[in-house]
Design a protein around this motif. Structure first.
Motif, PDB file in Angstrom:
ATOM      1  N   THR A 313      14.812  -3.520 -15.742  1.00 46.49           N
ATOM      2  CA  THR A 313      15.851  -2.959 -14.904  1.00 46.49           C
ATOM      3  C   THR A 313      15.643  -3.437 -13.462  1.00 46.49           C
ATOM      4  N   THR A 314      16.622  -3.121 -12.611  1.00 49.78           N
ATOM      5  CA  THR A 314      16.520  -3.529 -11.201  1.00 49.78           C
ATOM      6  C   THR A 314      15.320  -2.878 -10.520  1.00 49.78           C
ATOM      7  N   GLN A 315      15.099  -1.630 -10.787  1.00 53.88           N
ATOM      8  CA  GLN A 315      13.950  -0.936 -10.186  1.00 53.88           C
ATOM      9  C   GLN A 315      12.644  -1.499 -10.711  1.00 53.88           C
ATOM     10  N   GLN A 316      12.593  -1.819 -11.997  1.00 53.68           N
ATOM     11  CA  GLN A 316      11.371  -2.394 -12.572  1.00 53.68           C
ATOM     12  C   GLN A 316      11.094  -3.775 -11.959  1.00 53.68           C
ATOM     13  N   SER A 317      12.147  -4.549 -11.736  1.00 49.98           N
ATOM     14  CA  SER A 317      11.960  -5.868 -11.122  1.00 49.98           C
ATOM     15  C   SER A 317      11.424  -5.734  -9.696  1.00 49.98           C
ATOM     16  N   GLU A 318      11.910  -4.731  -8.952  1.00 51.19           N
ATOM     17  CA  GLU A 318      11.407  -4.517  -7.597  1.00 51.19           C
ATOM     18  C   GLU A 318       9.931  -4.136  -7.629  1.00 51.19           C
ATOM     19  N   VAL A 319       9.540  -3.274  -8.582  1.00 49.22           N
ATOM     20  CA  VAL A 319       8.132  -2.888  -8.700  1.00 49.22           C
ATOM     21  C   VAL A 319       7.280  -4.097  -9.046  1.00 49.22           C
ATOM     22  N   VAL A 320       7.781  -4.957  -9.954  1.00 47.98           N
ATOM     23  CA  VAL A 320       7.028  -6.160 -10.331  1.00 47.98           C
ATOM     24  C   VAL A 320       6.852  -7.080  -9.121  1.00 47.98           C
ATOM     25  N   GLU A 321       7.898  -7.231  -8.285  1.00 45.60           N
ATOM     26  CA  GLU A 321       7.785  -8.078  -7.095  1.00 45.60           C
ATOM     27  C   GLU A 321       6.764  -7.521  -6.110  1.00 45.60           C
ATOM     28  N   ILE A 322       6.749  -6.187  -5.974  1.00 49.33           N
ATOM     29  CA  ILE A 322       5.742  -5.575  -5.092  1.00 49.33           C
ATOM     30  C   ILE A 322       4.345  -5.834  -5.635  1.00 49.33           C
ATOM     31  N   MET A 323       4.163  -5.678  -6.950  1.00 53.46           N
ATOM     32  CA  MET A 323       2.856  -5.933  -7.574  1.00 53.46           C
ATOM     33  C   MET A 323       2.466  -7.394  -7.388  1.00 53.46           C
ATOM     34  N   ARG A 324       3.426  -8.290  -7.549  1.00 54.61           N
ATOM     35  CA  ARG A 324       3.131  -9.721  -7.431  1.00 54.61           C
ATOM     36  C   ARG A 324       2.721 -10.069  -5.995  1.00 54.61           C
ATOM     37  N   GLY A 325       3.441  -9.529  -4.987  1.00 56.73           N
ATOM     38  CA  GLY A 325       3.088  -9.798  -3.594  1.00 56.73           C
ATOM     39  C   GLY A 325       1.720  -9.251  -3.234  1.00 56.73           C
ATOM     40  N   SER A 326       1.428  -8.035  -3.698  1.00 50.10           N
ATOM     41  CA  SER A 326       0.115  -7.442  -3.403  1.00 50.10           C
ATOM     42  C   SER A 326      -0.998  -8.225  -4.082  1.00 50.10           C
ATOM     43  N   ALA A 327      -0.747  -8.698  -5.308  1.00 48.59           N
ATOM     44  CA  ALA A 327      -1.769  -9.459  -6.036  1.00 48.59           C
ATOM     45  C   ALA A 327      -2.044 -10.786  -5.335  1.00 48.59           C
ATOM     46  N   PHE A 328      -0.957 -11.477  -4.863  1.00 47.99           N
ATOM     47  CA  PHE A 328      -1.151 -12.733  -4.145  1.00 47.99           C
ATOM     48  C   PHE A 328      -1.903 -12.505  -2.833  1.00 47.99           C
ATOM     49  N   ASP A 329      -1.593 -11.396  -2.141  1.00 44.20           N
ATOM     50  CA  ASP A 329      -2.306 -11.082  -0.906  1.00 44.20           C
ATOM     51  C   ASP A 329      -3.777 -10.827  -1.185  1.00 44.20           C
ATOM     52  N   LEU A 330      -4.061 -10.109  -2.265  1.00 46.79           N
ATOM     53  CA  LEU A 330      -5.455  -9.852  -2.628  1.00 46.79           C
ATOM     54  C   LEU A 330      -6.165 -11.142  -2.988  1.00 46.79           C
ATOM     55  N   ARG A 331      -5.471 -12.050  -3.694  1.00 41.49           N
ATOM     56  CA  ARG A 331      -6.091 -13.333  -4.049  1.00 41.49           C
ATOM     57  C   ARG A 331      -6.387 -14.158  -2.791  1.00 41.49           C
ATOM     58  N   GLN A 332      -5.460 -14.091  -1.824  1.00 36.18           N
ATOM     59  CA  GLN A 332      -5.688 -14.825  -0.579  1.00 36.18           C
ATOM     60  C   GLN A 332      -6.927 -14.315   0.146  1.00 36.18           C
ATOM     61  N   ARG A 333      -7.112 -13.005   0.159  1.00 33.45           N
ATOM     62  CA  ARG A 333      -8.293 -12.439   0.827  1.00 33.45           C
ATOM     63  C   ARG A 333      -9.568 -12.818   0.096  1.00 33.45           C
ATOM     64  N   ILE A 334      -9.518 -12.802  -1.228  1.00 28.31           N
ATOM     65  CA  ILE A 334     -10.706 -13.204  -1.990  1.00 28.31           C
ATOM     66  C   ILE A 334     -11.019 -14.672  -1.731  1.00 28.31           C
ATOM     67  N   GLU A 335      -9.974 -15.530  -1.677  1.00 31.70           N
ATOM     68  CA  GLU A 335     -10.204 -16.952  -1.400  1.00 31.70           C
ATOM     69  C   GLU A 335     -10.764 -17.147   0.013  1.00 31.70           C
ATOM     70  N   ASP A 336     -10.328 -16.312   0.977  1.00 32.85           N
ATOM     71  CA  ASP A 336     -10.895 -16.392   2.328  1.00 32.85           C
ATOM     72  C   ASP A 336     -12.383 -16.064   2.313  1.00 32.85           C
ATOM     73  N   LEU A 337     -12.740 -15.041   1.520  1.00 36.54           N
ATOM     74  CA  LEU A 337     -14.167 -14.701   1.416  1.00 36.54           C
ATOM     75  C   LEU A 337     -14.958 -15.850   0.819  1.00 36.54           C
ATOM     76  N   LEU A 338     -14.417 -16.464  -0.221  1.00 38.58           N
ATOM     77  CA  LEU A 338     -15.111 -17.582  -0.851  1.00 38.58           C
ATOM     78  C   LEU A 338     -15.210 -18.774   0.103  1.00 38.58           C
ATOM     79  N   ARG A 339     -14.146 -19.018   0.843  1.00 42.04           N
ATOM     80  CA  ARG A 339     -14.185 -20.120   1.808  1.00 42.04           C
ATOM     81  C   ARG A 339     -15.210 -19.855   2.900  1.00 42.04           C
ATOM     82  N   TYR A 340     -15.254 -18.624   3.356  1.00 46.83           N
ATOM     83  CA  TYR A 340     -16.217 -18.304   4.406  1.00 46.83           C
ATOM     84  C   TYR A 340     -17.649 -18.452   3.895  1.00 46.83           C
ATOM     85  N   ASN A 341     -17.915 -17.967   2.701  1.00 46.17           N
ATOM     86  CA  ASN A 341     -19.250 -18.126   2.126  1.00 46.17           C
ATOM     87  C   ASN A 341     -19.596 -19.593   1.967  1.00 46.17           C
ATOM     88  N   GLU A 342     -18.582 -20.389   1.553  1.00 47.54           N
ATOM     89  CA  GLU A 342     -18.813 -21.827   1.410  1.00 47.54           C
ATOM     90  C   GLU A 342     -19.045 -22.485   2.770  1.00 47.54           C
TER      91      GLU A 342
END
Length: 507
Positions: A313-342
């Motif tokens: 549904t439209t509401q479910q798609s909006e929730v999925v987009e929010i989950m996807r954006g938050s997951a990408f943001d979390l992945r970016q932060r994890i990659e920053d940590l890995l880059r900094y350690n490297e």
């Protein structure tokens, strides 16, 4: 380097002493005493020249007083003897006149007494510290008087006194001349000599005071340097620890108590290094542990977003987009940590020759969509340069600087990258038109996880690792990264890389 949290007694390692069980290393014997002892010693040594000067001045004043007393005594003796000489000479002439005028042999005794009195006065004058000229005048006067007395003694009382009048006049003139000479001697030698002595002693006291002051200032400067040098080093060391620069060992040389404090700071530095290493290991392990389940989450979200499991549904798609954006943001932060350690793990560099312009074009291509969405204009002048370095390290540094500049640039602004070869090295500048960085925050700017107060509105918060990663990468290449002061709005970051002495290959 990363900032660290305040550690608790429970997280101490077994092989590193804590503040509770820390036993300072026994101090080796030093030449310098404690801080208070050195201060007291310096005070005593500074006071010693003053005491020496006071003693020297006292001695000089005593010498001047002695010379004054001696001059006054000699002047009084000369004046008294001169007066007595005139009186004795007058008495001799009077006794001789009475002896010849009255023709009384009994008056011969008075003549003898007057003679002996005059001889006594002349002997006193002869014993005084005269000049050779005055001493000779006294001797001549004594001979003249002795000859006259000899003639008077051999002449009977009925003799003619008028025949001796000229002799007495010559004796008067000689006596008067001697009195005048003694007066001139007192003024020319005693008074003037006393004035010269006073002037000499005054000059000596001035030189002594000047030398005393200079020596005291020199000793004060030496002890001030001995005391302030370890204090300045302690201050720099504490500032270094505050900036999380833990690589340089702490070695304070100076008074014993300051050396002891330096040993405690060295122990603190070792403790912070160990905690820093534990923290990095923790970030490294957590980053890797989180990356695997996060990848699975992203795959699951992609399946939902593509409606593989069924329509949404439209509401479910909006929730999925929010989950996807938050997951990408979390992945970016994890990659920053890995880059900094490297970046801070001191990896093995792979330097090779490459062109700078294609590298910057490549970085621009990675942010092309972001530049379009933000309506940012890419500007700058880049020389066609060949350099030998680790291309990946430089790419990581530039990518983080460009990402930071895009994040803070206003919509429709300009982002400039300039590169040029100068006498002291290769310079690369990244300039944006954002809010800039407060002057009070420039020292903490390159610290990991530090976020300034001037954050852009309407964007996701960064991890605070981009500039720290860029700085670590540039320093591994042997260069420097700094925030360059600028009167224009925005931030101006400047990379300086050393020139390579090798000649780039042709073709």
């Amino acid at each position: 380097m990363q900032s660290h949290r305040a550690f608790q007694p429970t997280d101490k390692p077994t092989d590193v002493p804590t503040r509770r069980n820390f036993i300072p290393v026994p101090l080796k014997p030093r030449h310098l005493p404690s801080f208070s002892g050195l201060l007291i010693t310096g005070f005593i040594l500074v006071v010693l020249p003053l005491l020496g000067g006071i003693i020297g001045m006292t001695y000089a004043l005593e010498q001047m007083a002695f010379e004054g007393r001696r001059s006054v005594t000699v002047s009084a003796q000369i004046t008294s003897a001169s007066r007595q000489l005139s009186e004795a000479e007058t008495a001799l002439k009077r006794a001789a006149g009475q002896y010849f005028v009255l023709e009384d042999p009994a008056l011969k005794e008075r003549l003898d007494r007057a003679h002996y009195r005059l001889v006594e006065v002349l002997d006193r004058l002869e014993s005084l510290p005269w000049s050779l000229e005055l001493a000779q005048q006294v001797v001549d006067l004594a001979r003249q008087e002795q000859a006259l007395y000899q003639q008077l003694s051999e002449t009977p009382a009925s003799g003619d006194f008028e025949s001796y009048r000229q002799a007495f006049e010559r004796l008067d003139l000689a006596t008067e001349s001697l009195n005048e000479a003694t007066t001139d001697y007192i003024h020319a030698h005693l008074v003037t000599g006393m004035n010269d002595t006073a002037a000499r002693i005054q000059n000596t006291m001035i030189y002594l005071a000047a030398g005393m002051i200079l020596l005291s200032l020199l000793l004060s400067a030496i002890f001030s340097w001995l005391l302030s040098r370890p204090v300045r080093k302690l201050s720099a060391t504490i500032r270094q620890l505050g900036q999380n620069n833990l690589e340089n060992p702490i070695n304070i040389r100076g008074p014993r108590d300051l050396e002891h404090l330096g040993q405690q700071l060295e122990w603190l530095r070792s403790r912070l290094l160990e905690l820093e290493e534990k923290k990095l290991n923790f970030f490294r392990e957590v980053s890797h542990e989180l990356k695997t389940p996060l990848t699975n989450m992203l795959e699951a979200i992609s399946l939902l977003r593509d409606q593989v499991t069924g329509p949404l549904t439209t509401q479910q798609s909006e929730v999925v987009e929010i989950m996807r954006g938050s997951a990408f943001d979390l992945r970016q932060r994890i990659e920053d940590l890995l880059r900094y350690n490297e970046a801070i793990a001191q990896p093995t560099l792979e330097p090779d020759w490459f062109a700078l312009t294609p590298l910057i074009d490549e970085i621009k291509g990675r942010f092309d969509l972001t530049l379009r969405s933000q309506q940012l204009r890419w500007d700058g002048q880049i020389e066609a340069l060949q350099l030998k370095a680790d291309r990946n390290r430089l790419s990581v540094a530039l990518e983080n600087l460009v990402s930071n500049a895009i994040r803070f640039s206003p919509k429709g602004g300009t982002l400039s990258i300039d590169a040029a070869s100068e006498t002291d090295g290769l310079r690369i500048s990244v300039v944006d038109e954002g809010p800039g960085i407060a002057e009070s925050q420039t020292e903490q700017l390159f610290q990991p996880f530090y976020k300034g107060t001037r954050q852009p509105q309407g964007t996701l918060k960064g991890s605070g690792l981009g500039l720290a990663i860029a700085k670590a990468s540039i320093e591994q290449l042997g260069g420097t990264l700094r925030l360059k002061p600028s009167s224009a709005p925005g931030a101006h970051f400047e990379i300086t890389l050393p020139h390579n002495k090798e000649v780039p290959p042709r073709g």
